[in-house]
Design a protein around this motif. Structure first.
Motif, PDB file in Angstrom:
ATOM      1  N   PHE A 123       0.804  -1.217   0.000  1.00  0.00           N
ATOM      2  CA  PHE A 123       0.000   0.000   0.000  1.00  0.00           C
ATOM      3  C   PHE A 123       0.841   1.273   0.000  1.00  0.00           C
ATOM      4  N   THR A 124       2.157   1.167  -0.066  1.00  0.00           N
ATOM      5  CA  THR A 124       3.007   2.356  -0.174  1.00  0.00           C
ATOM      6  C   THR A 124       4.034   2.158  -1.285  1.00  0.00           C
ATOM      7  N   GLU A 125       4.410   3.259  -1.922  1.00  0.00           N
ATOM      8  CA  GLU A 125       5.427   3.222  -2.986  1.00  0.00           C
ATOM      9  C   GLU A 125       6.028   4.622  -3.151  1.00  0.00           C
ATOM     10  N   PRO A 126       7.285   4.840  -2.774  1.00  0.00           N
ATOM     11  CA  PRO A 126       8.207   3.845  -2.219  1.00  0.00           C
ATOM     12  C   PRO A 126       7.876   3.508  -0.767  1.00  0.00           C
TER      13      PRO A 126
ATOM     14  N   HIS B 248       0.386   4.444  -1.949  1.00  0.00           N
ATOM     15  CA  HIS B 248       0.338   3.956  -3.332  1.00  0.00           C
ATOM     16  C   HIS B 248      -0.807   4.653  -4.078  1.00  0.00           C
ATOM     17  N   PRO B 249      -0.571   5.087  -5.318  1.00  0.00           N
ATOM     18  CA  PRO B 249      -1.639   5.750  -6.094  1.00  0.00           C
ATOM     19  C   PRO B 249      -2.922   4.931  -6.173  1.00  0.00           C
ATOM     20  N   ARG B 250      -2.782   3.619  -6.246  1.00  0.00           N
ATOM     21  CA  ARG B 250      -3.971   2.769  -6.341  1.00  0.00           C
ATOM     22  C   ARG B 250      -4.803   2.847  -5.054  1.00  0.00           C
ATOM     23  N   VAL B 251      -4.139   2.970  -3.898  1.00  0.00           N
ATOM     24  CA  VAL B 251      -4.847   3.087  -2.619  1.00  0.00           C
ATOM     25  C   VAL B 251      -5.602   4.416  -2.568  1.00  0.00           C
ATOM     26  N   LEU B 252      -4.951   5.488  -3.016  1.00  0.00           N
ATOM     27  CA  LEU B 252      -5.631   6.786  -3.069  1.00  0.00           C
ATOM     28  C   LEU B 252      -6.851   6.720  -3.980  1.00  0.00           C
TER      29      LEU B 252
ATOM     30  N   VAL C 157      -9.606   9.534  -4.009  1.00  0.00           N
ATOM     31  CA  VAL C 157      -8.686  10.669  -4.115  1.00  0.00           C
ATOM     32  C   VAL C 157      -7.910  10.551  -5.422  1.00  0.00           C
ATOM     33  N   ASN C 158      -7.836  11.631  -6.163  1.00  0.00           N
ATOM     34  CA  ASN C 158      -7.139  11.642  -7.450  1.00  0.00           C
ATOM     35  C   ASN C 158      -5.627  11.627  -7.226  1.00  0.00           C
ATOM     36  N   PRO C 159      -4.934  10.538  -7.566  1.00  0.00           N
ATOM     37  CA  PRO C 159      -3.494  10.449  -7.297  1.00  0.00           C
ATOM     38  C   PRO C 159      -2.636  11.327  -8.204  1.00  0.00           C
ATOM     39  N   THR C 160      -3.220  11.891  -9.256  1.00  0.00           N
ATOM     40  CA  THR C 160      -2.447  12.793 -10.110  1.00  0.00           C
ATOM     41  C   THR C 160      -2.389  14.203  -9.523  1.00  0.00           C
ATOM     42  N   GLU C 161      -3.275  14.507  -8.576  1.00  0.00           N
ATOM     43  CA  GLU C 161      -3.304  15.822  -7.957  1.00  0.00           C
ATOM     44  C   GLU C 161      -2.845  15.809  -6.500  1.00  0.00           C
ATOM     45  N   TYR C 162      -3.020  14.675  -5.832  1.00  0.00           N
ATOM     46  CA  TYR C 162      -2.722  14.609  -4.407  1.00  0.00           C
ATOM     47  C   TYR C 162      -1.799  13.421  -4.123  1.00  0.00           C
ATOM     48  N   GLN C 163      -1.050  13.564  -3.065  1.00  0.00           N
ATOM     49  CA  GLN C 163      -0.219  12.464  -2.593  1.00  0.00           C
ATOM     50  C   GLN C 163      -0.188  12.515  -1.067  1.00  0.00           C
ATOM     51  N   GLY C 164       0.395  11.521  -0.476  1.00  0.00           N
ATOM     52  CA  GLY C 164       0.445  11.516   0.980  1.00  0.00           C
ATOM     53  C   GLY C 164       1.351  10.422   1.488  1.00  0.00           C
TER      54      GLY C 164
END
Length: 339
Positions: A251-254, A288-292, A297-304
């Motif tokens: 669920f995380t990358e990296p 991970h973008p897939r988890v967002l 949540v849009n992974p192209t605009e947000y991260q965490g």
């Protein structure tokens, strides 16, 4: 930046604070990563070089004063709310004299949990709770762990007859938090977890974890390192260094393993840290973008970032307990002796 005007604005905002929720909103606006006060240092580059020293000192003074006022006000509000609750509870006669009886002690894990919640709360994080039973989707699939994924073999899961599970990690609440708060939030969610493991000095079938997430724009691993150092320093009452090693979590990358400098030997090397000066503390990484995406949540605009650490292990380190079974033993004398 007109610092006199800013101080007046902060004073007016603090005067308007009435509740803990107001405190959290104030922290987000003025002291958060993108807050007004935190942004002052970024404005130094626009100031003439010969004036930057004085400006920097003034900015730091504003930050220290604001934090001090806010933390003091938070404590005053908490005390007031407790007193109001006692006054409004007809079942409690607060005029009765203290009988001086020893009414017991808080469990060591409860004490550590309250410290963790207090420090993250002071940094603007919501403190959430969650159920101990999770769906297969929440515990696995929403965390990028589909059926037949090898990561499922890493956890000996207690399955229920309806297909749900006793949650194996607090990460099972990530999807619910993403859907509840949306694309920008900070939250921790402690809880009890279950795994079908053999009992020994360092493993229990039931244990406590603390999960944390920060989601928004321009979130980085540097933010994660800062918050973990602040938490560890508050719990151990001393500066604690951290380091990252490569790890793997679906669920995380990296993904990283975060180590803390050994608090028992000040990183010089002892039996606790196996002479390395470091103690393995938690798993973490960028969500991970897939988890967002599965959380809306849009992974192209947000991260965490997300992290998860063993609250039971933190209590063992803080109090020097070398056998995890002591915490669930029911031995009141042994538990009361843990200070």
């Amino acid at each position: 930046m007109d610092t006199k005007k800013l101080r007046a604005e902060i004073e007016a905002a603090i005067t308007a604070i009435k509740t803990i929720e107001d405190c959290n909103a104030f922290h987000q606006k003025y002291l958060g990563k993108s807050g007004v006060v935190s942004g002052l240092m970024g404005s130094l580059r626009d100031i003439a070089p010969e004036m930057r020293g004085a400006a920097g000192a003034e900015f730091n003074a504003i930050k220290r004063d604001t934090e001090s006022r806010l933390f003091k006000l938070q404590e005053e509000i908490r005390v007031r709310e407790i007193n109001e609750k006692l006054m409004n509870d007809a079942r409690v006669d607060i005029t009765l004299p203290d009988l001086g009886r020893d009414v017991g002690n808080l469990h060591p894990i409860t004490r550590v949990l309250r410290e963790v919640e207090a420090v993250f709360g002071s940094m603007g994080f919501y403190v959430e709770d969650g159920p101990e039973i999770a769906t297969e989707f929440e515990n696995f699939e929403s965390l990028n762990i589909p059926k037949n994924h090898p990561a499922r073999d890493m956890q000996d899961t207690f399955w229920l007859s309806n297909g749900s599970v006793l949650k194996t990690h607090t990460s099972a609440s990530q999807n619910r938090m993403l859907k509840k708060y949306g694309p920008e939030f900070s939250a921790i969610f402690p809880g009890r977890c279950y795994r079908n493991e053999n009992l020994d000095a360092s493993h229990e079938m039931a244990f406590f974890q603390v999960e944390g997430m920060m989601v928004g724009r321009d979130i980085s691993i540097a933010n994660l390192i800062y918050f973990m150092r602040q938490m560890l320093a508050a719990v151990f009452k001393k500066d604690v260094k951290v380091r990252l090693r490569p790890g793997f979590f679906p669920f995380t990358e990296p993904s990283f393993e975060l180590d803390a400098s050994c608090v028992f030997c000040d990183a010089k090397g002892c039996s606790v840290c196996k002479k390395s000066g470091w103690v393995e503390f938690c798993g973490c990484g960028m969500i991970h973008p897939r988890v967002l995406e599965m959380g809306g949540v849009n992974p192209t605009e947000y991260q965490g970032f997300a992290f998860g650490f063993g609250l039971t292990r933190l209590a063992m380190l803080k109090y020097g307990v070398d056998d995890v079974r002591v915490f669930n033993s029911g031995n009141l004398e042994a538990l009361a002796a843990i200070k």
